[in-house]
Design an enzyme around this catalytic site. Structure first.
Site, PDB file in Angstrom:
ATOM      1  N   HIS A 136      -5.111  14.431  -9.470  1.00 43.31           N
ATOM      2  CA  HIS A 136      -5.398  13.001  -9.629  1.00 43.31           C
ATOM      3  C   HIS A 136      -4.643  12.388 -10.811  1.00 43.31           C
ATOM      4  O   HIS A 136      -4.271  11.205 -10.775  1.00 43.31           O
ATOM      5  CB  HIS A 136      -6.905  12.782  -9.805  1.00 43.31           C
ATOM      6  CG  HIS A 136      -7.664  12.905  -8.519  1.00 43.31           C
ATOM      7  ND1 HIS A 136      -8.112  14.120  -8.032  1.00 43.31           N
ATOM      8  CD2 HIS A 136      -8.033  11.969  -7.602  1.00 43.31           C
ATOM      9  CE1 HIS A 136      -8.741  13.940  -6.876  1.00 43.31           C
ATOM     10  NE2 HIS A 136      -8.710  12.639  -6.593  1.00 43.31           N
ATOM     11  N   GLU A 184      -4.770   2.285  -4.101  1.00 46.62           N
ATOM     12  CA  GLU A 184      -3.302   2.274  -4.150  1.00 46.62           C
ATOM     13  C   GLU A 184      -2.716   0.997  -3.569  1.00 46.62           C
ATOM     14  O   GLU A 184      -1.543   0.953  -3.209  1.00 46.62           O
ATOM     15  CB  GLU A 184      -2.745   3.497  -3.404  1.00 46.62           C
ATOM     16  CG  GLU A 184      -3.056   3.558  -1.926  1.00 46.62           C
ATOM     17  CD  GLU A 184      -4.365   4.249  -1.601  1.00 46.62           C
ATOM     18  OE1 GLU A 184      -4.510   4.726  -0.463  1.00 46.62           O
ATOM     19  OE2 GLU A 184      -5.261   4.330  -2.490  1.00 46.62           O
ATOM     20  N   ASP A 230       0.851  -1.189   0.000  1.00 48.61           N
ATOM     21  CA  ASP A 230       0.000   0.000   0.000  1.00 48.61           C
ATOM     22  C   ASP A 230       0.889   1.243   0.000  1.00 48.61           C
ATOM     23  O   ASP A 230       1.799   1.375   0.819  1.00 48.61           O
ATOM     24  CB  ASP A 230      -0.905  -0.020   1.235  1.00 48.61           C
ATOM     25  CG  ASP A 230      -1.860   1.155   1.250  1.00 48.61           C
ATOM     26  OD1 ASP A 230      -1.459   2.234   1.732  1.00 48.61           O
ATOM     27  OD2 ASP A 230      -2.993   0.986   0.781  1.00 48.61           O
ATOM     28  N   ILE A 231       0.641   2.157  -0.938  1.00 42.55           N
ATOM     29  CA  ILE A 231       1.435   3.393  -1.026  1.00 42.55           C
ATOM     30  C   ILE A 231       1.070   4.306   0.144  1.00 42.55           C
ATOM     31  O   ILE A 231      -0.121   4.613   0.368  1.00 42.55           O
ATOM     32  CB  ILE A 231       1.184   4.108  -2.365  1.00 42.55           C
ATOM     33  CG1 ILE A 231       1.584   3.195  -3.533  1.00 42.55           C
ATOM     34  CG2 ILE A 231       1.953   5.429  -2.429  1.00 42.55           C
ATOM     35  CD1 ILE A 231       1.267   3.778  -4.901  1.00 42.55           C
ATOM     36  N   ASN A 240      -2.488  13.099  -4.450  1.00 41.55           N
ATOM     37  CA  ASN A 240      -3.626  13.577  -5.250  1.00 41.55           C
ATOM     38  C   ASN A 240      -3.994  15.016  -4.891  1.00 41.55           C
ATOM     39  O   ASN A 240      -4.276  15.836  -5.779  1.00 41.55           O
ATOM     40  CB  ASN A 240      -4.840  12.668  -5.026  1.00 41.55           C
ATOM     41  CG  ASN A 240      -4.693  11.333  -5.738  1.00 41.55           C
ATOM     42  OD1 ASN A 240      -4.013  11.238  -6.754  1.00 41.55           O
ATOM     43  ND2 ASN A 240      -5.324  10.301  -5.196  1.00 41.55           N
TER      44      ASN A 240
END
Length: 573
Positions: free
Chosen positions: A445, A475, A432-433, A440
């Site tokens: 985005h 993500e 997971d980032i 964003n």
């Protein structure tokens, strides 16, 4: 066959055939020759030899009724001369992988011996070139014809054993040889009697009708054989149409084409941009895997290289094969067939078949190959369309990685493999980032999407053929690793985490007016779980990897690898 065997046949010919002719000339009776009749006999003989009949995969020529008739009328010497002429004609009308000189030598010896031995039996039981009663003539003729066939088949059997060749078909060959010989005997006797009674007019009474019937029968059998092959080809076409993957179409085509055309090796070579040649599939013997060992070709096709882009070509001996410039075949290859594979009248690939026998392919097979390559091209196009459709349904449109739908089905497959013992363990890594929402919010985005694509490309660099790599959602990304122990999965996760931490990612801010490229840094949090110690099924494996991600990764401060354990989630920093 070896050079020694060839020399042996030639030496035997020199020792046997002249002696047998000498014995026949000096020790067996002969009638005075009518040369007009001889020309008629020779014409009928050649006309008969030009047409063969295939029965039960055995090619049969029906010249013996002429040969026997000559023997009954003129004796052994005339029969031997005509038989030697017949051997020479058949040498060029019946294609065979055996060298012509060797075939001529063996058959000349064989039928010289057969002629003298069977003729001796005919005379020994009271046969004569003079007038006999019909009953005596029929009996003598039957025993002569029986001896002729049986001695011939016995010599062939000894010959095959000497060559250490396959002898399993000798019974079938002997059966058809004997049956055809006995069936032809009445024609020989009748023709002989009619020639004695009416002279050359007998040719019109039996010779012409026999040849017409023979031609009609031969064409009928060829037509039936063609219809059978076409029917088989249609079945192959249906089987190709049922295949939904391009690779399956390739393998099915190569495998099934052997049902209608016998070959030793088969190759499908792609023609790209009208000149680049690339191997798509091949089968050498029973093997379809790995590199092709018996055939090589240039990277680019050139004009005048012999590989025809318009029509199917046959190369039936080494001399003609040499006209395929730049294409190298195994030394054992004696025949080659090349066929263009066309779509919308444009050649896009080639089918290349090879055989270790000379004259292995026939003109009739050209039509079959043209039909099959048409089926093949249509099936490939259908399979490609299907694969593109499937790819769209199982791929993430942004990153190109597999989506969650595919991940679920693939995970179920891997769990089945685990329970059947095909794999011993399975690990899952979820990545997971960190702080992706801020990317964003800060850059837009579109910049976030660019970052996702770049991260997906980084993950692809670690992908193996066994690994399943998917976008889990948002993500989050997942790696499914068959046969990975937990420590191996943890090592891989830590390697990826470090590379992400140390990498600079280039984006173009979507919210700034100047849109100048910007370097951003990011980190990932990772969770690892492994079957069977952490889960019993696929859903539990993902759930526990996800728990390790949030408890051992996110809650522990991010940029960490969380490892699932039954009571707690440890953190690997």
């Amino acid at each position: 066959m070896t050079a020694h065997q060839k020399r042996t046949i030639y030496i035997l010919w020199l020792l046997i055939v002249p002696i047998i002719f000498y014995i026949a000339l000096n020790f067996f009776p002969a009638a005075s020759y009518d040369y007009v009749d001889m020309v008629i006999y020779l014409s009928i003989l050649i006309a008969t030899l030009m047409t063969s009949i295939a029965l039960d995969n055995v090619s049969i020529t029906l010249e013996r009724w002429v040969i026997f008739s000559i023997f009954f009328q003129y004796g052994i010497v005339a029969e031997m001369i005509f038989m030697q002429i017949a051997i020479f004609v058949l040498l060029y009308t019946l294609k065979s992988p055996t060298p012509k000189g060797f075939r001529l030598g063996f058959n000349s010896i064989n039928f010289a011996v057969v002629s003298v031995l069977s003729g001796s039996i005919f005379y020994a039981i009271g046969g004569s070139l003079q007038e006999m009663s019909l009953g005596s003539f029929l009996l003598s003729g039957f025993l002569y014809a029986s001896a002729y066939s049986l001695i011939n088949c016995t010599i062939i059997y000894i010959y095959l054993r000497w060559l250490k060749a396959e002898t399993s078909r000798i019974i079938k060959i002997a059966w058809w040889d004997y049956v055809s010989t006995i069936l032809l005997l009445p024609f020989a006797i009748t023709f002989c009697l009619l020639m004695q009674q009416f002279g050359s007019k007998a040719f019109l009474l039996i010779g012409v009708p026999f040849i017409i019937v023979l031609l009609v029968s031969s064409n009928y059998m060829k037509s039936n054989k063609l219809n059978e092959v076409l029917s088989s080809s249609t079945v192959i076409g249906h089987q190709l149409a049922e295949r939904l993957r391009v690779e399956d179409v390739f393998l099915t085509f190569i495998d099934k084409i052997k049902d209608v055309i016998t070959y030793d090796s088969a190759y499908i070579v792609d023609l790209r941009m009208g000149e680049n040649l690339v191997m798509l599939a091949h089968k050498e013997g029973e093997f379809c895997n790995g590199e092709a060992n018996r055939f090589s070709f240039p990277q680019k096709k050139s004009e005048g290289d012999g590989l025809d882009v318009e029509s199917t070509k046959l190369f039936l001996n080494k001399k003609s094969i040499s006209s395929l410039v730049g294409y190298t075949f195994d030394p054992a290859v004696e025949s080659v067939m090349t066929a263009p594979i066309k779509r919308n009248q444009k050649t896009e690939a080639f089918l290349i078949l090879t055989s270790n026998q000379r004259y292995a392919f026939e003109e009739m097979q050209v039509k079959i190959v043209d039909l099959l390559t048409g089926y093949f091209a249509t099936a490939v196009e259908k399979a490609r369309y299907y694969e593109r459709t499937v790819e769209k349904s199982v791929r993430c449109g942004l990153t190109g990685l597999y989506n969650f739908r595919y991940l679920e089905s693939k995970l179920d497959e891997e769990v089945i493999r685990y329970h059947t013992g095909e794999i011993s363990t399975m690990s899952a890594i979820i990545l997971d980032i960190d702080h992706f929402k801020s990317v964003n919010d800060t850059y837009g985005h579109q910049s976030g999407n660019d970052l996702l694509c770049t991260f997906a490309a980084l993950l692809r660099s670690y992908q193996t053929s066994e690994m399943t790599l998917a976008r889990y959602g948002g993500e989050e990304f997942v790696m499914i690793l068959p046969n990975y122990e937990k420590d191996e999965a943890v090592d891989l996760a830590e390697t990826i985490r470090k590379e992400v931490e140390e990498s600079n990612f280039r984006i173009i801010p979507d919210l700034s007016e100047d849109r100048e490229p910007t370097i951003v840094n990011m980190t990932v949090s990772v969770g690892v779980a492994t079957m069977p110690m952490d889960a019993k099924d696929g859903k539990e494996l993902l759930r526990n990897a996800d728990r390790a991600l949030y408890i051992g990764g996110k809650q522990a401060g991010r940029n960490r690898v969380g490892v699932y354990e039954e009571e707690k989630e440890n953190v690997v920093s």
